[in-house]
Design an enzyme around this catalytic site. Structure first.
Site, PDB file in Angstrom:
ATOM      1  N   CYS A  30       0.820  -1.231   0.085  1.00 17.51           N
ATOM      2  CA  CYS A  30      -0.111  -0.059  -0.021  1.00 17.51           C
ATOM      3  C   CYS A  30       0.859   1.168  -0.277  1.00 17.51           C
ATOM      4  O   CYS A  30       1.782   1.475   1.060  1.00 17.51           O
ATOM      5  CB  CYS A  30      -1.059  -0.124   1.231  1.00 17.51           C
ATOM      6  SG  CYS A  30      -1.642   1.686   1.442  1.00 17.51           S
ATOM      7  N   CYS A  33       0.317   3.724   3.301  1.00 18.19           N
ATOM      8  CA  CYS A  33       0.703   3.547   4.742  1.00 18.19           C
ATOM      9  C   CYS A  33       1.621   4.015   5.204  1.00 18.19           C
ATOM     10  O   CYS A  33       2.709   4.660   4.185  1.00 18.19           O
ATOM     11  CB  CYS A  33       0.923   1.880   4.724  1.00 18.19           C
ATOM     12  SG  CYS A  33      -0.833   1.013   4.965  1.00 18.19           S
ATOM     13  N   HIS A  87      -4.678   1.795   7.736  1.00 23.68           N
ATOM     14  CA  HIS A  87      -4.824   0.934   6.548  1.00 23.68           C
ATOM     15  C   HIS A  87      -6.502   0.494   6.433  1.00 23.68           C
ATOM     16  O   HIS A  87      -7.033   0.531   5.233  1.00 23.68           O
ATOM     17  CB  HIS A  87      -3.815   0.119   6.227  1.00 23.68           C
ATOM     18  CG  HIS A  87      -4.034  -0.865   4.966  1.00 23.68           C
ATOM     19  ND1 HIS A  87      -3.487  -0.216   3.847  1.00 23.68           N
ATOM     20  CD2 HIS A  87      -4.638  -1.607   4.389  1.00 23.68           C
ATOM     21  CE1 HIS A  87      -4.097  -0.686   2.779  1.00 23.68           C
ATOM     22  NE2 HIS A  87      -4.841  -1.975   3.216  1.00 23.68           N
ATOM     23  N   ASN A 127     -14.146   9.153  -3.679  1.00 22.52           N
ATOM     24  CA  ASN A 127     -14.918   7.726  -4.318  1.00 22.52           C
ATOM     25  C   ASN A 127     -14.666   6.571  -3.531  1.00 22.52           C
ATOM     26  O   ASN A 127     -13.550   6.364  -2.795  1.00 22.52           O
ATOM     27  CB  ASN A 127     -14.003   7.204  -5.712  1.00 22.52           C
ATOM     28  CG  ASN A 127     -14.001   8.294  -6.733  1.00 22.52           C
ATOM     29  OD1 ASN A 127     -14.954   9.236  -6.846  1.00 22.52           O
ATOM     30  ND2 ASN A 127     -13.005   8.330  -7.581  1.00 22.52           N
ATOM     31  N   HIS A 138      -7.037   1.722   1.310  1.00 25.13           N
ATOM     32  CA  HIS A 138      -6.629   2.842   2.172  1.00 25.13           C
ATOM     33  C   HIS A 138      -7.470   4.071   2.133  1.00 25.13           C
ATOM     34  O   HIS A 138      -7.274   4.790   1.169  1.00 25.13           O
ATOM     35  CB  HIS A 138      -4.915   2.976   1.984  1.00 25.13           C
ATOM     36  CG  HIS A 138      -4.233   3.737   3.162  1.00 25.13           C
ATOM     37  ND1 HIS A 138      -3.597   3.138   3.886  1.00 25.13           N
ATOM     38  CD2 HIS A 138      -4.846   4.821   3.943  1.00 25.13           C
ATOM     39  CE1 HIS A 138      -3.083   3.846   4.893  1.00 25.13           C
ATOM     40  NE2 HIS A 138      -3.901   4.802   5.080  1.00 25.13           N
ATOM     41  N   HIS A 140      -8.785   7.389   1.511  1.00 30.65           N
ATOM     42  CA  HIS A 140      -8.236   8.647   0.918  1.00 30.65           C
ATOM     43  C   HIS A 140      -9.329   9.389   0.053  1.00 30.65           C
ATOM     44  O   HIS A 140     -10.305   8.810  -0.531  1.00 30.65           O
ATOM     45  CB  HIS A 140      -6.929   8.152  -0.013  1.00 30.65           C
ATOM     46  CG  HIS A 140      -7.340   7.469  -1.235  1.00 30.65           C
ATOM     47  ND1 HIS A 140      -7.727   6.064  -1.232  1.00 30.65           N
ATOM     48  CD2 HIS A 140      -7.357   7.722  -2.644  1.00 30.65           C
ATOM     49  CE1 HIS A 140      -7.793   5.630  -2.613  1.00 30.65           C
ATOM     50  NE2 HIS A 140      -7.756   6.868  -3.145  1.00 30.65           N
ATOM     51  N   GLN A 142      -9.318  12.741  -2.935  1.00 29.78           N
ATOM     52  CA  GLN A 142      -8.609  13.446  -4.052  1.00 29.78           C
ATOM     53  C   GLN A 142      -8.886  14.630  -3.999  1.00 29.78           C
ATOM     54  O   GLN A 142     -10.075  15.162  -3.894  1.00 29.78           O
ATOM     55  CB  GLN A 142      -8.996  12.568  -5.475  1.00 29.78           C
ATOM     56  CG  GLN A 142      -8.403  11.359  -5.136  1.00 29.78           C
ATOM     57  CD  GLN A 142      -8.276  10.600  -6.903  1.00 29.78           C
ATOM     58  OE1 GLN A 142      -7.817  11.152  -7.529  1.00 29.78           O
ATOM     59  NE2 GLN A 142      -9.264   9.538  -6.958  1.00 29.78           N
TER      60      GLN A 142
HETATM   61 ZN    ZN Z   1      -2.412   1.379   3.732  1.00 35.15          ZN
END
Ligand code: ZN
Ligand code: ZN
Ligand code: FE
Length: 320
Positions: A30, A33, A87, A127, A138, A140, A142
């Site tokens: 990932c 992370c 995560h 999204n 993970h 997140h 944008q």
């Molecule tokens: Zn991660």
């Protein structure tokens, strides 16, 4: 990498072939992370550059355009906001309120930075779920820092400007007042924000969150308002999970004023498109929606609002 103008629909398309190399759901790795080369250690929220961007601060110059084939440099930034070091968290709404506040403040900082450059717009979006094409789980979101005003915002600016000219008040404030009176579509309200299913919802579990105060940009919110925005986001997104007792795929986007110019008639809001139908089946944008541009709605927004209002009522303070 370039922008191409569609003279028929009158909107930009972002073209970038670096995206072909993008890793698709890598296993056992990932990039977001803590301790990874892009993120490092010692953060709660961190902003990284998208390695496979649509836009860049130093775009290649791709030569001349000639009608009807107009292009422009892909000038801008594609940023990734890694919302937590954890995560395995499912959603931004699983964070505590204070951590969601930190995420929003990062967005504010990007807006303030972009105002000092030659950019025109900051679009923050999220999204959620593999159904909407998320490749890295993970948590997140944008941020696109854009050289143009996105089409949907441009439409909203046009309609709200026309309303303002004709009636002298804010279209969005008018709608907020009507929703407060009608109650039937409101799903949540706190001191500074209101969330409702629009009368003309497009997506099944569509919710709009409006600032009660008439402000244009997220950077105009004070600390108290940012706290209440984080509360409203948490309640609505946790509510969406409770409807079917499983995570709901959604797209979330912040609509705010452009960075340049005066838009006294525009009003900050967040739109969330929850994509399960009342039956629990996924709603797709298909022939009528993508091909014709008009949505079909299987139930009524008032019914969806009643379901979601009840679900939000069950969101406890202990929900992560
Ligand atoms: Zn991660
Ligand atoms: Zn307003
Ligand atoms: Fe909007």
């Amino acid at each position: 990498m370039e922008l191409r103008w569609d003279p028929i629909l009158q909107e930009w398309v972002m073209v970038s072939n670096v995206r072909e190399e993008r890793p698709w759901r890598p296993e056992g790795f990932c990039p977001f992370c803590p301790g990874m080369s892009e993120t490092g250690y010692g953060w709660d929220v961190v902003l990284v550059e998208n390695r496979y961007p649509m836009l860049t601060p130093k775009p290649p110059n791709k030569g001349v355009s000639r009608w009807p084939y107009i292009k422009a440099p892909a000038y801008g930034k594609c940023l990734i906001l890694v919302e937590t070091p954890k995560h395995d968290l499912d959603d931004i709404s699983d964070l505590g309120l204070r951590d969601i506040v930190k995420v929003i403040k990062k967005v504010v900082n990007v807006v303030l930075d972009a105002e000092r450059s030659r950019f025109n717009y900051v679009l923050w979006f999220r999204n959620k779920g593999k159904e909407v094409g998320v490749s890295l789980t993970h948590p997140h979101s944008q941020i696109y820092v854009l050289p143009f005003i996105p089409s949907k915002i441009a439409r909203e600016l046009k309609s709200s400007r026309e309303w303002f000219k004709a009636r002298g008040n804010c279209l969005f404030c008018t709608i907020i007042n009507e929703e407060i009176k009608a109650k039937s579509r409101v799903v949540y309200k706190n001191d500074c924000f209101i969330a409702f299913v629009p009368f003309w919802a497009h997506w099944p579990f569509e919710v709009h969150i409006y600032s009660l105060r008439h402000v244009g940009k997220v950077s105009e919110l004070d600390n108290n308002e940012i706290y209440f925005l984080s509360d409203a986001l948490k309640k609505v997104l946790q509510g969406l999970k409770k409807v079917f007792n499983k995570p709901m795929p959604y797209v979330m986007v912040m609509h705010q004023s452009p960075l340049r110019g005066d838009y006294p008639y525009y009003h900050l809001h967040i739109e969330i498109y929850g994509m399960y139908r009342v039956s629990g089946m996924l709603k797709y944008a298909a022939g009528m929606e993508l091909g014709g541009g008009n949505f079909t709605y299987d139930t009524t927004p008032e019914h969806v609002a009643s379901i979601l209002r009840e679900a939000i009522g069950k969101v406890g303070i202990n929900d992560k």
